[in-house]
Write an enzyme that holds these catalytic residues in place. Structure first.
Site, short mmCIF file in Angstrom:
data_model
loop_
_atom_site.label_atom_id
_atom_site.label_comp_id
_atom_site.label_asym_id
_atom_site.label_seq_id
_atom_site.Cartn_x
_atom_site.Cartn_y
_atom_site.Cartn_z
N GLY A 1 0.81 -1.21 0.00
CA GLY A 1 0.00 0.00 0.00
C GLY A 1 0.84 1.26 0.00
O GLY A 1 2.03 1.24 -0.34
N GLY B 1 -0.19 7.74 -11.12
CA GLY B 1 -1.38 7.56 -10.29
C GLY B 1 -2.13 8.86 -10.16
O GLY B 1 -2.00 9.76 -11.01
N SER B 2 -2.89 8.97 -9.10
CA SER B 2 -3.76 10.14 -8.93
C SER B 2 -2.94 11.37 -8.56
O SER B 2 -1.84 11.27 -8.00
CB SER B 2 -4.78 9.85 -7.83
OG SER B 2 -4.11 9.68 -6.60
N GLU C 1 3.38 11.17 -13.25
CA GLU C 1 2.39 11.11 -14.34
C GLU C 1 1.04 10.92 -13.65
O GLU C 1 0.76 9.86 -13.10
CB GLU C 1 2.70 9.94 -15.29
CG GLU C 1 4.09 9.99 -15.93
CD GLU C 1 4.33 11.22 -16.80
OE1 GLU C 1 3.35 11.83 -17.27
OE2 GLU C 1 5.51 11.59 -16.99
N LEU C 2 0.19 11.96 -13.71
CA LEU C 2 -0.97 12.02 -12.82
C LEU C 2 -2.30 12.05 -13.57
O LEU C 2 -2.38 11.66 -14.72
CB LEU C 2 -0.80 13.24 -11.90
CG LEU C 2 0.57 13.31 -11.19
CD1 LEU C 2 0.69 14.58 -10.38
CD2 LEU C 2 0.79 12.08 -10.31
N GLY C 3 -3.31 12.52 -12.88
CA GLY C 3 -4.68 12.45 -13.40
C GLY C 3 -4.94 13.42 -14.54
O GLY C 3 -4.07 14.21 -14.93
N CYS D 1 -6.36 7.60 -17.72
CA CYS D 1 -5.99 9.00 -17.42
C CYS D 1 -6.34 9.92 -18.57
O CYS D 1 -6.56 11.11 -18.37
CB CYS D 1 -4.49 9.07 -17.12
SG CYS D 1 -3.46 8.35 -18.42
N GLU E 1 -12.06 14.76 -12.15
CA GLU E 1 -11.75 13.54 -12.90
C GLU E 1 -12.74 12.47 -12.42
O GLU E 1 -12.84 12.21 -11.22
CB GLU E 1 -10.32 13.08 -12.62
CG GLU E 1 -9.95 11.84 -13.42
CD GLU E 1 -8.52 11.36 -13.18
OE1 GLU E 1 -8.08 11.33 -12.02
OE2 GLU E 1 -7.86 10.98 -14.16
N PHE F 1 -13.21 9.10 -13.79
CA PHE F 1 -12.66 7.73 -13.84
C PHE F 1 -13.78 6.71 -13.83
O PHE F 1 -13.74 5.69 -13.12
CB PHE F 1 -11.68 7.51 -12.68
CG PHE F 1 -10.33 7.04 -13.18
CD1 PHE F 1 -9.64 7.77 -14.15
CD2 PHE F 1 -9.74 5.87 -12.71
CE1 PHE F 1 -8.41 7.34 -14.63
CE2 PHE F 1 -8.51 5.43 -13.19
CZ PHE F 1 -7.85 6.19 -14.14
P1 NAD Z 1 -3.62 6.10 -6.76
O1 NAD Z 1 -2.87 7.38 -6.72
O2 NAD Z 1 -4.61 5.84 -5.73
O3 NAD Z 1 -2.59 4.86 -6.72
C1 NAD Z 1 -1.50 4.75 -7.60
C2 NAD Z 1 -0.36 4.05 -6.90
O4 NAD Z 1 0.13 4.87 -5.85
C3 NAD Z 1 -0.77 2.73 -6.24
O5 NAD Z 1 0.29 1.82 -6.37
C4 NAD Z 1 -0.96 3.13 -4.78
O6 NAD Z 1 -0.80 2.06 -3.89
C5 NAD Z 1 0.14 4.17 -4.62
N1 NAD Z 1 -0.07 5.17 -3.58
C6 NAD Z 1 -1.24 5.68 -3.15
N2 NAD Z 1 -1.02 6.62 -2.20
C7 NAD Z 1 0.32 6.70 -2.05
C8 NAD Z 1 1.17 7.48 -1.22
N3 NAD Z 1 0.68 8.36 -0.35
N4 NAD Z 1 2.51 7.31 -1.30
C9 NAD Z 1 3.02 6.43 -2.19
N5 NAD Z 1 2.26 5.64 -2.99
C10 NAD Z 1 0.93 5.78 -2.93
O7 NAD Z 1 -4.23 6.03 -8.21
P2 NAD Z 1 -5.30 4.99 -8.79
O8 NAD Z 1 -6.62 5.36 -8.29
O9 NAD Z 1 -4.83 3.61 -8.61
O10 NAD Z 1 -5.18 5.29 -10.35
C11 NAD Z 1 -5.97 6.19 -10.98
C12 NAD Z 1 -5.29 7.53 -11.13
O11 NAD Z 1 -4.07 7.39 -11.85
C13 NAD Z 1 -6.13 8.48 -11.94
O12 NAD Z 1 -6.08 9.76 -11.37
C14 NAD Z 1 -5.48 8.45 -13.30
O13 NAD Z 1 -5.71 9.59 -14.09
C15 NAD Z 1 -4.04 8.32 -12.94
N6 NAD Z 1 -3.26 7.77 -14.04
C16 NAD Z 1 -2.36 8.58 -14.69
C17 NAD Z 1 -1.66 8.11 -15.79
C18 NAD Z 1 -0.68 8.98 -16.52
O14 NAD Z 1 0.15 8.45 -17.25
N7 NAD Z 1 -0.73 10.30 -16.38
C19 NAD Z 1 -1.86 6.80 -16.22
C20 NAD Z 1 -2.79 6.00 -15.54
C21 NAD Z 1 -3.47 6.49 -14.45
#
Ligand code: NAD
Length: 489
Positions: free
Chosen positions: A214, A234-235, A256-258, A290, A384, A386
């Site tokens: 996590g 991720g987000s 690389e984010l949302g 994303c 966003e 999703f």
């Molecule tokens: P998330 O941020 O909840 O999780 C992504 C990863 O980060 C997971 O492995 C999670 O365990 C980890 N994580 C969560 N909180 C953390 C913290 N505080 N410290 C370190 N690691 C942490 O994202 P999600 O809901 O799984 O994915 C969806 C998001 O990802 C959407 O916002 C989407 O737009 C974005 N996304 C961006 C791209 C891109 O290339 N720009 C590609 C795919 C998805």
């Protein structure tokens, strides 16, 4: 698969395990829940911060040896991985379908670009990696790209195999080692399959670690002294925390984010084609991409008819279990994600948006939804989503379209559909976006392109193609004199 094909997909290998110098017990185990059925389809090991720290230390030792290996050897491992993945593509695709709820064509596409990604990475070790510089003295002066060291990769659930692989493969290719922390909900497709694949391809032990876990595990990567760089996908909310933590420890950070991506449809567009583009951009993988179209701006004159055609399309798309049925949409990843999607739809309707299609769900299956009359201030316009929701907003002039599109802190992808290329280019040049597609929709990635967003969609780094050298290496300046000479004192 022919008789000679080597299999690397082995659910017994990863059962209750993490991958860290071979398959090891984690600190606990977790069921992998299939979103389509709510049933357990496998079990994995989970890591904690102490296992991440141990892996990072091992990865640092392994990196020094890996970086010294001949370029042909590194290339060979990656080429072999590409070949093995291609041979086992259908079996891997079935894991993606069941673990993520993706339809089969999406899983096949995802793996296809991973094969390409491995081939692209395999070409990196043999490329020239430096410049000979002019120098004031009679010395040789050059600069060369050197590996950053241990790269911590944190990846999300939605395109888990590719979003891990797009960092793992180039990072390894240029001599780094990697500690990968996939989302624990999709740890098989997002990491354990990649570990199996690269192990089978001959990657030396310790060079890649895969530790499902996590946020605590991700946070440990951000602070660990043995980790030189974080590549996070991720987000935006989690990315901000990662950036803050890793920045405080002076690590290189790629975020690389949302996204809240705009698809603009001008009045001269072919309506059926435009509706098909909008449906693809809104509903592919249930809108959990994303680059999904988070805002569809339609010129006033065609707005009504466009909404009707898109709603008609949405009403006819089959939704169900992608492992057992021929469907266009599978389930959302989790109940909390579904609650978020439905909350956005419900609140936007309350705020005045019109429900043209969908807005209903069963279990984790959300019907493809069309909202029209979406305006600034509504959640569907701002957030966003999703999820499989197409928010439509009508506009009159090109300037208004630009203003609406830029009314967001995100800046990942944008697209414009029209027969007037000059007009599209003019609009496009004013959009604050990392990716711009004319006469296409917002969801696209070809591996060879630099991929990255602006504003809240990222910190200005890009990944992929020519961006990978910048991303996964750093400059070192080297000078060489024939002999040392004395200075004035
Ligand atoms: P998330 O941020 O909840 O999780 C992504 C990863 O980060 C997971 O492995 C999670 O365990 C980890 N994580 C969560 N909180 C953390 C913290 N505080 N410290 C370190 N690691 C942490 O994202 P999600 O809901 O799984 O994915 C969806 C998001 O990802 C959407 O916002 C989407 O737009 C974005 N996304 C961006 C791209 C891109 O290339 N720009 C590609 C795919 C998805």
């Amino acid at each position: 698969m022919n008789a000679k094909t080597e299999r690397f997909v082995d659910a017994d290998a990863w059962r209750d395990r993490i991958f860290s110098c071979g398959w090891q017990a984690g600190v606990s185990v977790a069921d992998v829940i299939e979103p389509a059925t709510g049933k357990s389809i496998s079990r994995i090991g989970l890591a904690d911060a102490s296992l991440v720290a141990r892996a990072a230390a091992q990865a640092r030792e392994a990196q020094e040896i890996w970086a010294e290996r001949p370029f042909a050897e590194k290339a060979q491992v990656l080429r072999r991985a590409a070949q093995l993945l291609e041979e086992n593509l259908e079996e891997c695709a079935r894991w993606i379908v069941r673990e993520t709820g993706s339809i089969l064509p999406k899983a096949q596409f995802e793996l296809g670009i991973c094969v390409q990604c491995l081939h692209e990475a395999a070409a990196m070790p043999s490329q020239a990696r430096g410049l000979v510089l002019p120098s004031s003295g009679a010395r040789l002066s050059l600069c060369r790209r050197v590996p950053v060291g241990v790269v911590g990769v944190i990846s999300p659930f939605n395109f888990p195999f590719y979003l891990s692989m797009r960092a793992v493969a180039p990072a390894l290719a240029v001599g780094n080692s990697v500690v990968l922390k996939p989302d624990p909900r999709t740890a098989i497709s997002g990491g354990l399959l990649i570990a199996s694949l690269l192990q089978a391809a001959g990657l030396p032990a310790g060079v890649l670690h895969v530790l499902p876990g996590g946020a605590d595990c991700g946070a440990q990567l951000c602070v660990d002294p043995n980790v030189a760089m974080i590549q996070f996908t991720g987000s935006t909310a989690a990315g901000r925390k990662v950036g803050e933590l890793a920045g405080a420890h002076l690590k290189k950070v790629s975020l690389e984010l949302g996204g809240k991506n705009t698809l603009i449809i001008l009045e001269d567009a072919d309506l059926a084609v435009a509706a098909s583009n909008a449906a693809w951009a809104s509903y592919l993988h249930q809108g959990q991409i994303c680059m999904s179209a988070g805002r569809i701006l339609v010129q006033e004159a065609i707005a009504h008819e466009f909404a009707r055609q898109l709603a008609d399309k949405a009403n006819h798309l089959p939704v169900g279990d992608p492992a057992t049925e021929q469907v266009a949409l599978g389930p959302l990843i989790s109940r909390s994600q579904l609650d978020h999607v439905h909350g956005v739809v419900r609140d936007s309707i309350q705020a005045g948006a019109r429900l043209e299609a969908g807005g209903e769900y069963r279990d984790l299956y959300y019907r493809p939804t069309v909202l029209s009359g979406v305006a600034p201030g509504m959640r569907a316009f701002a957030e966003e989503i999703f999820g499989p929701v197409a928010p439509l907003t009508a506009f009159q002039t090109d300037d208004e379209a630009v203003k609406l599109a830029n009314l967001t802190e995100y800046g990942l992808s944008a697209a414009i559909i029209t027969n007037q290329l000059d007009r599209a280019l003019k609009i496009g040049s004013k959009l604050r976006t990392g990716l711009l597609h004319i006469n296409d929709q917002t969801v696209a990635d070809e591996v060879v392109n630099p991929f990255g967003g602006r504003g809240a969609s990222g910190n200005g780094t890009s990944i992929g193609g020519p961006a990978n050298w910048e991303e996964f290496t750093q400059w070192q300046w080297v000078t060489m004199n024939g002999a040392a000479t004395a200075y004035p004192f």
